[in-house]
Design a protein around this motif. Structure first.
Motif, PDB file in Angstrom:
ATOM      1  N   PRO A   1      33.166  30.087  49.485  1.00  0.00           N
ATOM      2  CA  PRO A   1      34.432  29.341  49.609  1.00  0.00           C
ATOM      3  C   PRO A   1      34.708  28.519  48.352  1.00  0.00           C
ATOM      4  O   PRO A   1      33.834  27.803  47.848  1.00  0.00           O
ATOM      5  N   GLY A   2      35.912  28.639  47.823  1.00  0.00           N
ATOM      6  CA  GLY A   2      36.340  27.851  46.682  1.00  0.00           C
ATOM      7  C   GLY A   2      35.900  28.391  45.328  1.00  0.00           C
ATOM      8  O   GLY A   2      36.219  27.800  44.292  1.00  0.00           O
ATOM      9  N   TYR A   3      35.188  29.516  45.334  1.00  0.00           N
ATOM     10  CA  TYR A   3      34.695  30.065  44.072  1.00  0.00           C
ATOM     11  C   TYR A   3      35.230  31.488  43.845  1.00  0.00           C
ATOM     12  O   TYR A   3      35.251  32.307  44.777  1.00  0.00           O
ATOM     13  N   LEU A   4      35.651  31.743  42.620  1.00  0.00           N
ATOM     14  CA  LEU A   4      35.966  33.113  42.213  1.00  0.00           C
ATOM     15  C   LEU A   4      34.783  33.711  41.447  1.00  0.00           C
ATOM     16  O   LEU A   4      34.519  34.911  41.526  1.00  0.00           O
ATOM     17  N   GLU A   5      34.063  32.871  40.723  1.00  0.00           N
ATOM     18  CA  GLU A   5      32.866  33.292  40.006  1.00  0.00           C
ATOM     19  C   GLU A   5      31.760  32.276  40.287  1.00  0.00           C
ATOM     20  O   GLU A   5      32.014  31.065  40.359  1.00  0.00           O
TER      21      GLU A   5
ATOM     22  N   LEU B   1      38.819  27.945  35.377  1.00  0.00           N
ATOM     23  CA  LEU B   1      39.613  29.104  35.793  1.00  0.00           C
ATOM     24  C   LEU B   1      41.057  28.740  36.105  1.00  0.00           C
ATOM     25  O   LEU B   1      41.917  29.623  36.188  1.00  0.00           O
ATOM     26  N   ARG B   2      41.359  27.440  36.290  1.00  0.00           N
ATOM     27  CA  ARG B   2      42.769  27.036  36.440  1.00  0.00           C
ATOM     28  C   ARG B   2      43.552  27.397  35.187  1.00  0.00           C
ATOM     29  O   ARG B   2      44.737  27.757  35.266  1.00  0.00           O
ATOM     30  N   ILE B   3      42.899  27.250  34.023  1.00  0.00           N
ATOM     31  CA  ILE B   3      43.584  27.596  32.767  1.00  0.00           C
ATOM     32  C   ILE B   3      43.915  29.082  32.748  1.00  0.00           C
ATOM     33  O   ILE B   3      44.965  29.498  32.248  1.00  0.00           O
TER      34      ILE B   3
ATOM     35  N   TYR C   1      44.032  31.361  35.562  1.00  0.00           N
ATOM     36  CA  TYR C   1      44.806  31.927  36.665  1.00  0.00           C
ATOM     37  C   TYR C   1      45.941  31.028  37.157  1.00  0.00           C
ATOM     38  O   TYR C   1      46.697  31.430  38.036  1.00  0.00           O
ATOM     39  N   GLY C   2      46.034  29.821  36.602  1.00  0.00           N
ATOM     40  CA  GLY C   2      47.114  28.940  37.002  1.00  0.00           C
ATOM     41  C   GLY C   2      46.632  27.774  37.844  1.00  0.00           C
ATOM     42  O   GLY C   2      45.545  27.820  38.434  1.00  0.00           O
ATOM     43  N   PRO C   3      47.430  26.712  37.925  1.00  0.00           N
ATOM     44  CA  PRO C   3      46.992  25.487  38.617  1.00  0.00           C
ATOM     45  C   PRO C   3      46.620  25.705  40.072  1.00  0.00           C
ATOM     46  O   PRO C   3      45.716  25.050  40.596  1.00  0.00           O
ATOM     47  N   ASP C   4      47.294  26.619  40.750  1.00  0.00           N
ATOM     48  CA  ASP C   4      47.108  26.759  42.194  1.00  0.00           C
ATOM     49  C   ASP C   4      46.211  27.936  42.572  1.00  0.00           C
ATOM     50  O   ASP C   4      46.210  28.368  43.728  1.00  0.00           O
ATOM     51  N   TYR C   5      45.447  28.473  41.625  1.00  0.00           N
ATOM     52  CA  TYR C   5      44.685  29.688  41.920  1.00  0.00           C
ATOM     53  C   TYR C   5      43.672  29.491  43.050  1.00  0.00           C
ATOM     54  O   TYR C   5      43.338  30.437  43.766  1.00  0.00           O
ATOM     55  N   ALA C   6      43.151  28.247  43.194  1.00  0.00           N
ATOM     56  CA  ALA C   6      42.085  28.007  44.178  1.00  0.00           C
ATOM     57  C   ALA C   6      42.602  27.808  45.595  1.00  0.00           C
ATOM     58  O   ALA C   6      41.803  27.630  46.524  1.00  0.00           O
ATOM     59  N   GLU C   7      43.917  27.799  45.777  1.00  0.00           N
ATOM     60  CA  GLU C   7      44.446  27.744  47.141  1.00  0.00           C
ATOM     61  C   GLU C   7      43.934  28.963  47.912  1.00  0.00           C
ATOM     62  O   GLU C   7      43.886  30.072  47.364  1.00  0.00           O
ATOM     63  N   PRO C   8      43.532  28.798  49.146  1.00  0.00           N
ATOM     64  CA  PRO C   8      42.866  29.886  49.879  1.00  0.00           C
ATOM     65  C   PRO C   8      43.624  31.217  49.828  1.00  0.00           C
ATOM     66  O   PRO C   8      43.015  32.271  49.628  1.00  0.00           O
ATOM     67  N   GLU C   9      44.943  31.162  50.033  1.00  0.00           N
ATOM     68  CA  GLU C   9      45.676  32.426  50.038  1.00  0.00           C
ATOM     69  C   GLU C   9      45.682  33.098  48.662  1.00  0.00           C
ATOM     70  O   GLU C   9      45.634  34.326  48.534  1.00  0.00           O
ATOM     71  N   ASN C  10      45.721  32.284  47.582  1.00  0.00           N
ATOM     72  CA  ASN C  10      45.676  32.840  46.226  1.00  0.00           C
ATOM     73  C   ASN C  10      44.283  33.364  45.895  1.00  0.00           C
ATOM     74  O   ASN C  10      44.122  34.424  45.277  1.00  0.00           O
ATOM     75  N   LEU C  11      43.262  32.620  46.300  1.00  0.00           N
ATOM     76  CA  LEU C  11      41.890  33.020  46.012  1.00  0.00           C
ATOM     77  C   LEU C  11      41.561  34.332  46.722  1.00  0.00           C
ATOM     78  O   LEU C  11      40.897  35.212  46.146  1.00  0.00           O
ATOM     79  N   ASP C  12      42.043  34.489  47.945  1.00  0.00           N
ATOM     80  CA  ASP C  12      41.795  35.742  48.667  1.00  0.00           C
ATOM     81  C   ASP C  12      42.428  36.923  47.928  1.00  0.00           C
ATOM     82  O   ASP C  12      41.844  38.011  47.863  1.00  0.00           O
TER      83      ASP C  12
ATOM     84  N   LEU D   1      43.061  37.071  44.659  1.00  0.00           N
ATOM     85  CA  LEU D   1      42.367  37.287  43.397  1.00  0.00           C
ATOM     86  C   LEU D   1      41.019  37.977  43.583  1.00  0.00           C
ATOM     87  O   LEU D   1      40.528  38.647  42.657  1.00  0.00           O
ATOM     88  N   ARG D   2      40.424  37.816  44.773  1.00  0.00           N
ATOM     89  CA  ARG D   2      39.134  38.475  44.996  1.00  0.00           C
ATOM     90  C   ARG D   2      39.258  39.995  44.991  1.00  0.00           C
ATOM     91  O   ARG D   2      38.248  40.705  44.926  1.00  0.00           O
ATOM     92  N   GLY D   3      40.448  40.495  45.035  1.00  0.00           N
ATOM     93  CA  GLY D   3      40.650  41.937  44.953  1.00  0.00           C
ATOM     94  C   GLY D   3      40.779  42.459  43.532  1.00  0.00           C
ATOM     95  O   GLY D   3      41.095  43.627  43.328  1.00  0.00           O
ATOM     96  N   ARG D   4      40.544  41.586  42.567  1.00  0.00           N
ATOM     97  CA  ARG D   4      40.663  42.011  41.160  1.00  0.00           C
ATOM     98  C   ARG D   4      39.675  43.140  40.857  1.00  0.00           C
ATOM     99  O   ARG D   4      38.559  43.181  41.368  1.00  0.00           O
ATOM    100  N   SER D   5      40.091  44.065  39.999  1.00  0.00           N
ATOM    101  CA  SER D   5      39.257  45.208  39.623  1.00  0.00           C
ATOM    102  C   SER D   5      38.594  44.942  38.272  1.00  0.00           C
ATOM    103  O   SER D   5      39.265  44.587  37.296  1.00  0.00           O
TER     104      SER D   5
END
Length: 852
Positions: free
Chosen positions: A501-505, A781-783, A785-796, A798-802
């Motif tokens: 939760p809250g992490y992309l990497e 990572l805000r720099i 993917y943008g300021p709001d990247y960590a919002e749950p709906e955005n993070l979900d 982004l987790r589909g990135r290839s």
């Protein structure tokens, strides 16, 4: 039994009437791929091997295939009747065009045998007159065969044909089995004393005859001397040089190719009419004082010298005047003429001497070519070729090249023995400063038409033409002096996407990726937020001139990962190099690493030092807009909320966005600060890529690189060179992974970008391992993917990135970078280094998500 000796590279022409057994003979003695059949070509162009109307097209195809095979140096056997002289002439011309030897094999069977064999073939219905006509043409053709072929064999009757055996012989110039080490010695021109001096310096022990004359020399270490020709003329003791070299060659301690002066002296000794100029008269006079037995031996020796040698598996070619790639290993009058005299323009200069075409400037062969013939003040590399004639007889010096070490050894002339017609001058396309020279460091044909770049790590890496065009634009218009542009760093793929939760990497995925590949240890390095900077730094200006051919006083370069100079002001570059050079000296690395130059991969900070325009237009503008608009929106929503309006959670979302915008601004602001000159500037080296003869990028592990980088930081009292923090992880120990995670969390919480994880060997042989993966902190990572990247709906989302394309790109660029360093440290010409560097730049145009 008849033994037929054939060259292992050349043209074999089978001659015989239809039904003489040529195809059977070819199948019996040669590989299927070596045989080019007229019947097969007729079938290719008409679907019917017996369609005589297709004969013209069939032979066009046959000649095309023969030419392609001979160009590639392959033995080629032509299976056709070839009974007419004019039919053979076209094949002989192709062989001549490709400078290979030709051999004819005639299969002469009785007419009755040929007729019986053709009658037994249901697919062939020959008119009765064909075989008798072909027999008559064969009989006439045999009379001219000796004029057409230097070697031919006639097999009479079925028994002799069936009993024939084929053996192969190498060309005289093919000594690829000899791997050295060699000491290749330039034009001696009768300077016997200087030759003895040079051999002694090279470690040879000179053998003397009963009269005390040097009659041979051998090296205790098993080295072999190779002479580039022109042993005689002009100097004081041509017989003495011949006696010494003849003894070495006879004992197997030396090889020697013919020079033009030996060729002319042979003609003079045979009584031919030659002009007694350019020192020939002196040689004739000196030889007249020798015994007749010695003169006969010297004549036999010089007459037997060949035009060139191909050595060390084809990696080394020695010829008197040099040899272009198409002629390597070939045998013809044209090849011998080039090897003896070089390529001339047909003009003469102001001294009446022929103007030489600078063939070395255009040389693109893989083999090193070592030669002499044209005196130069200094031996220097031009496109993997080197001229060793440094004018000993003219008062210069006698020079040798140690191979494979690529080291030069010289002794000065004892005096001027012969006044030169033309003053010594550097080769065309170079300067007299010495070192490595390329008049044209990269040609368009070196990139286009080339199906990629061969690398040792990944084989051939392909480059798309449209990407190459974009790279050419950048390299030709914006890049630093190309002589410094010896490496471009690869891109780096991110770690697997985290499910926490809250992490992309997160470190867990970065470490697990290597553990799953069988890697047991890894180095985790601090990832600085700056701009990638490649530094090439020389110990002093003389090293820059000698090694890189840069004689303008500059001692290196600092450039970006796209090859642009990091600083617009050249003086700023010089200041950075001076500081770094001081740190290298203080750390004792020049002597320890035995090099006068280094290529260093580093990060230059702050980010704003290079990217201020980007920060202002993209990041600061976004942050400013958000911080201006969102508080106003929040104020409006607060008043609406006070009035009791149902906002459906909008106020909370705007408040979160305002907080995110503040975090976004704080994230990029951490990497921006004021720089005044070098004050505030930081250089963080993390990999010592290469030095003279050593590619440390692959020779040493990352712990070594971290240690050396730390010593550079310790050696700089000014604070410019900054240490890169690192932690070594045991991937099979949970406590080690926990320690790495804690270190990463502290690093990122304090404003750090994150870390790069690099594997430590040994590596599994059956798997390709990413050279490194980056694991970035959540705020950084805000720099990206943008300021709001960590919002749950955005993070979900982004987790589909290839990551597949990014990983492939990182692997290919890493392989190209290592290849560039291999070629640089291996002493290959700059255009070969630039092939790999250019390909890295071209791959940057591939469509990959830049946020990765």
């Amino acid at each position: 039994m008849t033994e037929i000796k054939l060259p292992d590279m050349g043209l074999v022409v089978l001659v015989g009437v239809t039904g003489s057994g040529k195809s059977h003979f070819a199948r019996k003695h040669f590989k299927p791929t070596q045989v080019v059949s007229s019947d097969y070509c007729r079938g290719v162009v008409s679907d019917d091997e017996n369609d005589q109307s297709a004969t013209g097209d069939a032979f066009d195809l046959l000649h095309y295939i023969v030419a392609k095979r001979l160009r590639r140096g392959l033995l080629t056997v032509v299976d056709a009747t070839n009974v007419q002289s004019r039919a053979r002439q076209s094949l002989l011309q192709i062989a001549k065009d490709h400078d290979v030897r030709s051999v004819a094999i005639v299969l002469d069977v009785p007419e009755s045998v040929a007729a019986e064999r053709n009658a037994a073939r249901p697919d062939r219905d020959l008119p009765a007159h064909v075989i008798p006509r072909q027999r008559r043409e064969l009989r006439r053709g045999l009379r001219t065969l000796a004029r057409e072929f230097r070697r031919f064999h006639v097999l009479n009757g079925v028994e002799e044909i069936d009993a024939a055996t084929i053996t192969y012989e190498k060309a005289w110039n093919d000594r690829r089995e000899l791997t050295g080490p060699f000491d290749i010695i330039g034009d001696v021109h009768g300077c016997r004393a200087e030759l003895e001096d040079l051999l002694a310096d090279l470690g040879y022990e000179i053998d003397r005859d009963a009269q005390g004359r040097a009659a041979g020399a051998n090296h205790p270490g098993g080295r072999t001397a190779v002479f580039v020709g022109d042993l005689v003329d002009r100097g004081p003791d041509s017989p003495g040089v011949l006696r010494l070299v003849m003894g070495m060659v006879a004992a197997g301690d030396a090889l020697c190719v013919s020079g033009n002066h030996e060729a002319k002296l042979v003609r003079a000794l045979r009584g031919r009419k030659v002009r007694l100029a350019h020192g020939l008269a002196e040689s004739m006079e000196q030889l007249s004082a020798e015994t007749e037995e010695f003169r006969d031996a010297a004549l036999s020796f010089m007459d037997g010298l060949i035009s060139h040698y191909v050595l060390d598996g084809g990696r080394l070619v020695v010829a008197h005047a040099g040899l272009k790639e198409d002629y390597h290993g070939r045998a013809s009058g044209r090849v011998r003429s080039f090897a003896l005299y070089g390529d001339t323009t047909g003009e003469t200069d102001e001294y009446g001497l022929p103007v030489r075409y600078p063939w070395a400037r255009d040389y693109r062969g893989k083999a090193m070519v070592v030669y002499g013939h044209t005196p130069v003040p200094e031996a220097e590399w031009i496109n993997n070729t080197i001229c060793l004639d440094t004018g000993a007889v003219f008062g210069g010096k006698l020079t040798a090249l140690r191979y494979p070490e690529r080291e030069l050894e010289s002794v000065p002339a004892r005096q001027v023995w012969y006044e030169p017609t033309r003053p010594l001058e550097a080769p065309a396309g170079s300067s007299s400063a010495g070192g490595h020279r390329e008049s044209e460091v990269l040609k368009i044909e070196d990139v286009f038409g080339n199906q990629g770049v061969e690398t040792r790590l990944m084989g051939r890496v392909a480059v798309r033409e449209e990407n190459a065009l974009a790279a050419l634009e950048v390299m030709s218009r914006f890049a630093v002096d190309p002589r410094w542009l010896v490496y471009l760093p690869p891109t780096m793929a991110p770690a697997e996407t985290s499910s926490l939760p809250g992490y992309l990497e997160h470190p867990a995925e970065a470490l697990a990726a290597y553990r799953d590949k069988g890697v047991v240890r890894a180095v985790c390095e601090e990832k600085h937020m700056g701009s990638r900077a490649v530094v090439v730094v020389c110990r002093d200006a003389s090293v820059a001139a000698d090694r890189f051919g840069v004689a303008d006083g500059t001692t290196g370069a600092v450039y970006t990962r796209t090859g642009r100079s990091f600083f617009r002001d050249a003086s700023r570059t010089a200041e950075v190099l001076d500081r770094l050079r001081g740190a290298i000296g203080a750390a004792g690395l020049w002597d320890e690493l035995e090099t006068g130059w280094l290529v260093i991969d580093s990060e230059l900070m702050p980010w704003s030092a290079k990217a201020m325009d980007l920060i202002r237009t993209q990041y600061a503008a976004t942050g400013a807009a958000a911080r201006a608009a969102l508080p106003m929106a929040a104020d409006v929503l607060a008043r609406a909320d006070e009035r009791g309006l149902d906002l459906g959670g909008l106020r909370e979302r705007v408040d979160r966005r305002a907080a995110n915008a503040s975090r976004f601004r704080d994230a990029y602001a951490r990497y921006c600060w004021t720089v005044d000159g070098l004050s505030g500037l930081r250089l963080a080296p993390f990999q010592i890529l290469a030095g003279e003869g050593r590619n440390w990028a692959v020779e040493r592990d990352h712990e070594w690189h971290m240690a050396v980088a730390g010593r550079l930081a310790d050696g700089d009292p000014t604070g410019l060179v900054q240490r890169t923090g690192s932690v070594t992880a045991d991937l099979n120990a949970a406590e080690s992974e926990a320690a790495v995670t804690e270190w990463w969390e502290k690093l990122t919480a304090a404003g750090g970008e994150g870390m790069v994880v690099k594997p430590l060997g040994p590596f599994p042989e059956d798997r390709r391992i990413q050279p490194g993966v980056k694991c970035r902190g959540p705020e950084y990572l805000r720099i990206i993917y943008g300021p709001d990247y960590a919002e749950p709906e955005n993070l979900d989302r982004l987790r589909g990135r290839s990551l597949g394309r990014k990983r492939s790109l990182a692997m290919r660029e890493h392989a190209l970078g290592v290849e560039a360093l291999d070629r640089l440290t291996g002493g290959e010409p700059l255009w070969r280094v630039h092939q790999a560097v250019f390909a890295v730049l071209a791959l940057e145009s591939e469509p990959v998500d830049p946020r990765l």
